[in-house]
Write an enzyme that holds these catalytic residues in place. Structure first.
Site, short mmCIF file in Angstrom:
data_model
loop_
_atom_site.label_atom_id
_atom_site.label_comp_id
_atom_site.label_asym_id
_atom_site.label_seq_id
_atom_site.Cartn_x
_atom_site.Cartn_y
_atom_site.Cartn_z
N SER A 1 -27.27 -115.48 23.08
CA SER A 1 -26.18 -115.43 22.11
C SER A 1 -26.74 -115.07 20.74
O SER A 1 -27.87 -114.56 20.65
CB SER A 1 -25.43 -116.76 22.09
OG SER A 1 -24.21 -116.63 21.40
N ASN A 2 -25.99 -115.29 19.69
CA ASN A 2 -26.48 -115.00 18.33
C ASN A 2 -25.89 -116.01 17.35
O ASN A 2 -25.13 -116.89 17.75
CB ASN A 2 -26.13 -113.55 17.94
CG ASN A 2 -24.63 -113.32 17.98
OD1 ASN A 2 -23.87 -113.91 17.22
ND2 ASN A 2 -24.19 -112.47 18.91
N ARG A 3 -26.24 -115.87 16.06
CA ARG A 3 -25.92 -116.91 15.08
C ARG A 3 -24.55 -116.75 14.44
O ARG A 3 -24.24 -117.43 13.46
CB ARG A 3 -27.00 -116.92 14.01
CG ARG A 3 -28.33 -117.45 14.53
CD ARG A 3 -29.47 -117.18 13.55
NE ARG A 3 -29.12 -117.55 12.20
CZ ARG A 3 -29.77 -117.13 11.12
NH1 ARG A 3 -30.81 -116.35 11.25
NH2 ARG A 3 -29.38 -117.50 9.91
#
Ligand code: C5P
Length: 215
Positions: free
Chosen positions: A21-23
């Site tokens: 995933s990412n931030r």
């Protein structure tokens, strides 16, 4: 007017307990949804997993993977006048999802990644689309050049560019807005909810111009 807005990250499963995933916090997309609702518009908000309450009065669709977001966007895009794809969709997903938890081993392991489908580009390729199409570009370098390239490649009407490091997980942002006709606007650093009100006005104005041209 009806806004379709995507927000937040996607999660791409590696095995039943792990994902890529990412931030992305989803704050920019949720702020745009709130601003559009406040201005009296209808909002379909398609969101990846975030720690934010769904805006009241929106049609809220919760998704996890890029494939789920792709399907939800295509299912609802034709009921929208303005599509704002703000989500930080994962660019890659594991080529295979392990049905069982991958065991720790003494040596390393490699993950084969395969590109996800580009939702924004797939909407841009739709023949005779009636909605205004807005994409976002979060970049760490060469913001204007990269954003301009995305505007053309993904065939959108507007690209909103921002610095990925300055924008992710924060409450503030500064924006560079590129339009299909070559026009460019900068909005200096401000809270995301203030920026969202400006963006909604800009999107409505562009949508009106498109409609006038088509009449
Ligand atoms: O190519 P890049 O990921 O930087 O483009 C960002 C824009 O494209 C954003 O508007 C994002 O929501 C959209 N996008 C998408 N589907 C993907 C990747 C990005 O809709 N698979």
């Amino acid at each position: 007017m009806t806004f379709l807005i995507t927000a937040g990250p996607t999660r791409e499963a590696i095995d039943p307990v792990r994902y890529i995933s990412n931030r992305s916090s989803g704050k920019m997309g949720y702020a745009i949804a709130e601003a559009a609702l406040d201005a009296g518009h209808d909002v379909i908000l398609i969101s990846g997993p975030v720690n934010l309450a769904p805006p009241r009065n929106s049609k809220f669709i919760s998704v996890s993977t890029s494939d789920e977001m792709f399907d939800a966007v295509h299912q609802h895009a034709d009921s929208a006048d303005i599509c704002v794809l703000c989500a930080a969709v994962a660019d890659y997903k594991p080529a295979q999802v392990s049905p069982t938890k991958i065991k720790k081993r003494a040596d390393g392991i490699s993950l084969e990644l395969t590109p996800t489908r580009d939702i924004l580009q797939s909407l841009g390729q739709r023949q005779s689309r009636k909605f205004l199409l807005v994409g976002f570009a979060a970049e760490t370098d060469h913001l204007e050049a990269n954003a301009r390239e995305k505007l053309h490649k993904k065939n959108c009407d507007i690209i909103v560019g921002n610095d990925a490091r300055a924008a992710m997980e924060t409450d503030e942002n500064e924006l560079l807005i590129l339009f299909r006709d070559g026009e460019m606007k900068r909005i200096s650093r401000a809270p995301k909810n203030i920026l969202a009100y400006e963006l909604v006005k800009i999107f409505l104005n562009s949508q009106q111009k498109c409609l006038t041209k088509k009449m």
